[in-house]
Design a protein around this motif. Structure first.
Motif, PDB file in Angstrom:
ATOM      1  N   UNK A 113       5.919  -2.900  -5.184  1.00 13.35           N
ATOM      2  CA  UNK A 113       5.775  -3.706  -3.782  1.00 13.35           C
ATOM      3  C   UNK A 113       3.819  -3.950  -4.090  1.00 13.35           C
ATOM      4  N   UNK A 114       3.230  -4.540  -3.549  1.00 15.99           N
ATOM      5  CA  UNK A 114       1.830  -5.152  -3.615  1.00 15.99           C
ATOM      6  C   UNK A 114       1.809  -3.815  -1.930  1.00 15.99           C
ATOM      7  N   UNK A 115       0.947  -3.433  -2.436  1.00 17.74           N
ATOM      8  CA  UNK A 115       0.077  -2.484  -1.206  1.00 17.74           C
ATOM      9  C   UNK A 115      -1.273  -2.032  -1.040  1.00 17.74           C
ATOM     10  N   UNK A 116      -2.478  -2.009   0.305  1.00 15.15           N
ATOM     11  CA  UNK A 116      -2.947  -1.932  -0.232  1.00 15.15           C
ATOM     12  C   UNK A 116      -3.734   0.021   0.399  1.00 15.15           C
ATOM     13  N   UNK A 117      -4.969   0.152   0.444  1.00 13.58           N
ATOM     14  CA  UNK A 117      -4.946   1.914   0.428  1.00 13.58           C
ATOM     15  C   UNK A 117      -5.635   1.465   1.916  1.00 13.58           C
ATOM     16  N   UNK A 118      -4.650   3.149   2.625  1.00 14.15           N
ATOM     17  CA  UNK A 118      -5.544   3.578   4.463  1.00 14.15           C
ATOM     18  C   UNK A 118      -5.975   3.601   4.816  1.00 14.15           C
ATOM     19  N   UNK A 119      -6.710   2.776   5.555  1.00 17.11           N
ATOM     20  CA  UNK A 119      -7.909   3.189   5.911  1.00 17.11           C
ATOM     21  C   UNK A 119      -8.228   4.590   6.563  1.00 17.11           C
ATOM     22  N   UNK A 120      -9.491   4.736   5.588  1.00 21.88           N
ATOM     23  CA  UNK A 120      -9.403   6.933   6.235  1.00 21.88           C
ATOM     24  C   UNK A 120      -8.945   7.950   5.486  1.00 21.88           C
ATOM     25  N   UNK A 121      -8.093   7.498   4.714  1.00 18.60           N
ATOM     26  CA  UNK A 121      -6.430   7.728   3.827  1.00 18.60           C
ATOM     27  C   UNK A 121      -6.302   7.543   2.808  1.00 18.60           C
ATOM     28  N   UNK A 122      -7.646   7.260   2.160  1.00 18.09           N
ATOM     29  CA  UNK A 122      -7.475   6.961   0.549  1.00 18.09           C
ATOM     30  C   UNK A 122      -6.651   7.316  -0.361  1.00 18.09           C
ATOM     31  N   UNK A 123      -5.538   8.430  -0.398  1.00 20.74           N
ATOM     32  CA  UNK A 123      -4.538   8.774  -1.408  1.00 20.74           C
ATOM     33  C   UNK A 123      -3.195   8.193  -0.428  1.00 20.74           C
ATOM     34  N   UNK A 124      -3.635   7.330   0.933  1.00 21.88           N
ATOM     35  CA  UNK A 124      -2.142   7.072   1.066  1.00 21.88           C
ATOM     36  C   UNK A 124      -2.443   5.750   1.120  1.00 21.88           C
ATOM     37  N   UNK A 125      -0.795   5.067   0.661  1.00 20.35           N
ATOM     38  CA  UNK A 125      -0.980   3.786   1.383  1.00 20.35           C
ATOM     39  C   UNK A 125      -0.219   2.785   1.874  1.00 20.35           C
ATOM     40  N   UNK A 126      -0.528   1.493   2.123  1.00 17.19           N
ATOM     41  CA  UNK A 126       0.670   0.498   3.212  1.00 17.19           C
ATOM     42  C   UNK A 126       1.061  -0.202   2.066  1.00 17.19           C
ATOM     43  N   UNK A 127       2.474  -1.024   2.259  1.00 18.25           N
ATOM     44  CA  UNK A 127       2.681  -2.188   1.965  1.00 18.25           C
ATOM     45  C   UNK A 127       2.155  -3.251   2.680  1.00 18.25           C
TER      46      UNK A 127
END
Length: 386
Positions: free
Chosen positions: A57-71
């Protein structure tokens, strides 16, 4: 059964939540269940695995953690998906926007629902200078987990803490460690040579996110105290994070090995000698079990895995939470005593022998089956009364 698992982090991302969720999903699939995994799209998708169907599903980059995503919220997509392939039970592992919409959707569809308490977001606020938000974060977590029939936690202490917070549905699901992967036999003298040490030099190891919530200042202070007793001691850091560049610039003698996985990670553990873990924000701390299994004595505050698995003076030192001076002193005493490192290291490895991943998966399976049956009985009773 068909089990829905919703997580905003998953391999190839490397963190405790991602690896724990993957272990649960793969374990259920190996036992013949169909796993319906919902997670944000990733730039480097994880390879397909038998028995695990993935809905991205769609997500975005987690602030300060560019390698991690949130949904992002996906209620409509989830409703359509679960209408077509209804799961017997849903496990929501993360409390982000995707997790919240999954909780609401599963609840409204009458699907048996459980959640996992993996990350102490309420404790992160202080580390990022917004401590005033802590009550708001705790309120959000309370409302989130109250929606579930069960909130899975790795320790009895956390279950009691959640109960005090107003979440009365906590159920224990203990963690395990792969004792075949994390094992002293993977000690690699060539790797130690690359760190600039010989067989007699103590190597201190850090594994995890290099981030403010990990209490990094105390970790470095503990190493400097060890150096005062053993000047040639080396500190190896495995992982990455927003504080790495500043830490590296301020401490040019530290060895930064970057992110390590699988066999390479196992060699890094086994090739070190002791594991001071200074974090005060852990829900559990999988790295403690990995270090112990690899034969490293651990120094840690009495939180999460340390409280459950460290025997003070036997396989390491379990320090009163927040007592930084005692932590530093314990690390220095251990680091300066090679015979004690070896003695505690043997006890550390032996103590992990009984932690079976298969047993954890069986417990998880039973819990989900019980929730599904309870939910079915409740639905049948509601129909009969209608």
């Amino acid at each position: 059964m068909r089990i829905g698992i919703v997580s905003e982090t998953y391999p190839p991302e490397i963190n405790g939540v991602a690896l724990t969720v993957h272990s649960l999903a793969a374990g259920l699939a190996a036992r013949g269940h169909s796993v319906d995994l919902i997670r944000p799209r990733q730039q480097q998708p994880h390879p397909d695995e038998p028995g695990i169907d993935v809905l991205s599903v769609r997500g975005g980059a987690l602030p300060r953690y560019p390698g991690l995503r949130f949904g992002l919220p996906a209620a409509r997509t989830l409703r359509q998906h679960w209408t077509q392939q209804r799961p017997d039970a849903v496990y929501v592992a993360t409390e982000g926007p995707l997790g919240w919409s999954a909780m609401r959707t599963a609840k409204s569809m009458g699907i048996a629902l459980s959640s996992g308490f993996h990350t102490r977001f309420d404790s992160y606020a202080d580390h990022y200078g917004v401590g005033l938000l802590t009550p708001l974060v705790r309120g959000y977590l309370r409302r989130f987990h109250q929606r579930a029939a069960a909130t899975l936690v790795p320790t009895e202490a956390l279950a009691h803490e959640l109960h005090a917070m107003g979440v009365g549905n906590a159920r224990l699901l203990r963690r395990a460690v792969d004792t075949q992967l994390f094992h002293p036999r993977y000690r690699d003298e060539a790797l130690r040579t690359s760190w600039g040490v010989d067989a007699a030099t103590p190597v201190v190891l850090y594994v995890g996110r290099i981030a403010a919530e990990k209490n990094l200042t105390v970790a470095v202070q503990a190493f400097r105290a060890i150096q005062q007793r053993v000047p040639q001691a080396r500190y190896v850091w495995v992982g990455d994070g927003p504080e790495r560049a500043a830490l590296q610039a301020a401490n040019p003698d530290l060895v930064f090995a970057g992110v390590q996985r699988g066999d390479a990670l196992a060699r890094h553990y086994a090739s070190a000698d002791l594991f001071p873990f200074s974090s005060l924000s852990e829900t559990f701390g999988n790295v403690i079990l990995e270090a112990l299994a690899a034969g490293l004595p651990v120094v840690a505050f009495a939180e999460g895995a340390a409280r459950e698995h460290l025997i003070d003076g036997v396989n390491g030192y379990c320090i009163e939470s927040g007592n930084s001076a005692a932590f530093i002193e314990a690390a220095a005493n251990l680091g300066g005593n090679p015979a004690l490192i070896r003695h505690m290291g043997r006890a550390a490895h032996q103590g992990m022998a009984g932690l079976s991943p298969d047993a954890v998966i069986r417990d998880f399976e039973k819990l989900l089956r019980d929730l599904a049956e309870e939910n079915s009985d409740a639905s049948a009773a509601a129909v009969s009364h209608a």
